[in-house]
Design a protein around this motif. Structure first.
Motif, short mmCIF file in Angstrom:
data_model
loop_
_atom_site.label_atom_id
_atom_site.label_comp_id
_atom_site.label_asym_id
_atom_site.label_seq_id
_atom_site.Cartn_x
_atom_site.Cartn_y
_atom_site.Cartn_z
N ILE A 34 0.85 -1.19 0.00
CA ILE A 34 0.00 0.00 0.00
C ILE A 34 0.89 1.25 0.00
CG2 ILE A 34 -1.82 1.26 1.22
CD1 ILE A 34 -2.62 -1.42 2.51
N PHE A 35 0.74 2.07 -1.02
CA PHE A 35 1.56 3.27 -1.18
C PHE A 35 0.79 4.49 -0.68
CE2 PHE A 35 3.12 0.14 -4.11
CZ PHE A 35 4.51 0.31 -4.13
N THR A 36 1.37 5.22 0.27
CA THR A 36 0.74 6.43 0.80
C THR A 36 1.56 7.65 0.38
OG1 THR A 36 1.96 6.43 2.90
CG2 THR A 36 -0.03 5.08 2.79
N SER A 37 1.19 8.79 0.91
CA SER A 37 1.85 10.03 0.52
C SER A 37 3.31 10.09 0.94
CB SER A 37 1.10 11.22 1.12
OG SER A 37 0.96 11.06 2.52
N ASP A 38 3.68 9.35 2.00
CA ASP A 38 5.06 9.45 2.48
C ASP A 38 5.82 8.14 2.56
OD1 ASP A 38 3.53 8.45 4.50
OD2 ASP A 38 4.33 9.76 6.07
N LYS A 39 5.13 6.98 2.53
CA LYS A 39 5.84 5.70 2.59
C LYS A 39 4.92 4.59 2.08
CE LYS A 39 6.49 3.78 6.58
NZ LYS A 39 6.89 3.48 7.98
N SER A 40 5.46 3.38 2.07
CA SER A 40 4.68 2.22 1.63
C SER A 40 4.64 1.18 2.75
CB SER A 40 5.27 1.61 0.37
OG SER A 40 6.58 1.13 0.59
N TYR A 41 3.58 0.34 2.73
CA TYR A 41 3.38 -0.69 3.75
C TYR A 41 3.09 -2.02 3.06
CZ TYR A 41 2.58 3.42 6.72
OH TYR A 41 2.70 4.62 7.37
N LEU A 42 3.82 -3.06 3.45
CA LEU A 42 3.56 -4.39 2.92
C LEU A 42 2.63 -5.10 3.88
CD1 LEU A 42 4.29 -6.24 0.56
CD2 LEU A 42 6.13 -7.20 1.96
N ALA A 43 1.35 -5.15 3.53
CA ALA A 43 0.31 -5.62 4.44
C ALA A 43 -0.07 -7.08 4.15
CB ALA A 43 -0.93 -4.74 4.32
N SER A 44 -0.37 -7.80 5.21
CA SER A 44 -0.81 -9.18 5.10
C SER A 44 -2.31 -9.19 4.81
CB SER A 44 -0.51 -9.94 6.40
OG SER A 44 -0.95 -11.29 6.31
N ILE A 45 -2.64 -9.07 3.54
CA ILE A 45 -4.03 -8.96 3.10
C ILE A 45 -4.05 -9.24 1.60
CG2 ILE A 45 -3.80 -6.48 2.64
CD1 ILE A 45 -6.66 -6.07 3.53
N THR A 46 -5.16 -9.74 1.08
CA THR A 46 -5.27 -9.95 -0.36
C THR A 46 -5.81 -8.69 -1.02
OG1 THR A 46 -7.54 -10.78 -0.34
CG2 THR A 46 -5.78 -12.38 0.07
#
Length: 229
Positions: free
Chosen positions: A160-172
């Motif tokens: 998930i890419f946001t305005s300041d960083k990205s998150y690798l989420a455990s979700i489909t």
């Protein structure tokens, strides 16, 4: 003793059911609850029952296994069972756990089940107002939907890419799509969801967003056009 995981078999071949039923019955960690022979039966089962694990054949009449996965908003943990190896790479885009080639041998089946049991319990992500909560590195992170630019599928995860960083989420990707407000986000590819307000330009085959070029999938073009019209 842990409660057995509820599983279903989805395959149009009775012989495949015979093998999997035998294997499942040898594993006390598993409980077979339903046997389905086509996608319609499967949709009815998933709509009305809790399922921890689905053994899914790819090559089925009318609606294939991969097409079935495309229709599901919430995909249970899935192990694909097939005689065709050429779909392996594509299948992992749907977050499947494993890919078992027929004929399936018991030691390989056991290895696949161990992989399934080693996964964290499925935790349903939540959404509240203008934010969503997702699991990142075993920690629940709350993200403002206004900060999200786009999301990209990464196998069993979504970046998930946001305005300041990205998150690798455990979700489909399908789970994330169901959480995001449908009037602000649109699926433009089987691997991408984008925030409509963040779209800078729409080209013939791509979307320009946050200095990134996002591909538009053929089957999603019409939906995107309706959304932007």
């Amino acid at each position: 003793m842990n409660t057995p995981k509820k599983c279903i078999i989805v395959d149009d071949e009775p012989a495949a059911h015979y093998v999997l039923v035998n294997y499942i019955n040898q594993n006390p960690q598993l409980e077979l609850t339903h046997q389905c022979y086509n996608a319609i039966e499967t949709l009815n089962v998933l709509r009305n029952n809790a399922v921890d694990l689905m053994f899914l054949d790819i090559d089925m009449p009318e609606i294939s296994g991969l097409e079935l996965l495309q229709t599901l908003k919430i995909i249970p943990r899935t192990i694909l069972t097939t005689a065709y190896s050429e779909f392996a790479l594509e299948s992992y885009e749907y977050g499947v756990i494993d890919y078992l080639l027929k004929p399936i041998y018991y030691p390989r089946f056991v290895k696949s089940i161990e992989r399934f049991l080693a996964l964290d319990p499925v935790e349903k992500p939540t959404s509240a107002g203008g934010s969503i909560s997702v699991k990142v590195d075993s920690v629940i992170v709350e993200l403002s939907t206004e900060d999200i630019f786009y999301a990209q599928s990464y196998g069993n995860y979504v970046k998930i890419f946001t305005s300041d960083k990205s998150y690798l989420a455990s979700i489909t990707t399908n789970q994330l799509e169901s959480l995001l407000p449908q009037d602000h986000f649109v699926r433009v590819h089987k691997s991408y969801i984008v925030a409509v307000a963040k779209i800078a330009q729409v080209e013939r085959e791509n979307i320009i967003l946050n200095n990134e070029k996002i591909p538009i999938g053929i089957t999603y073009k019409r939906n995107l056009s309706r959304f932007l019209s």
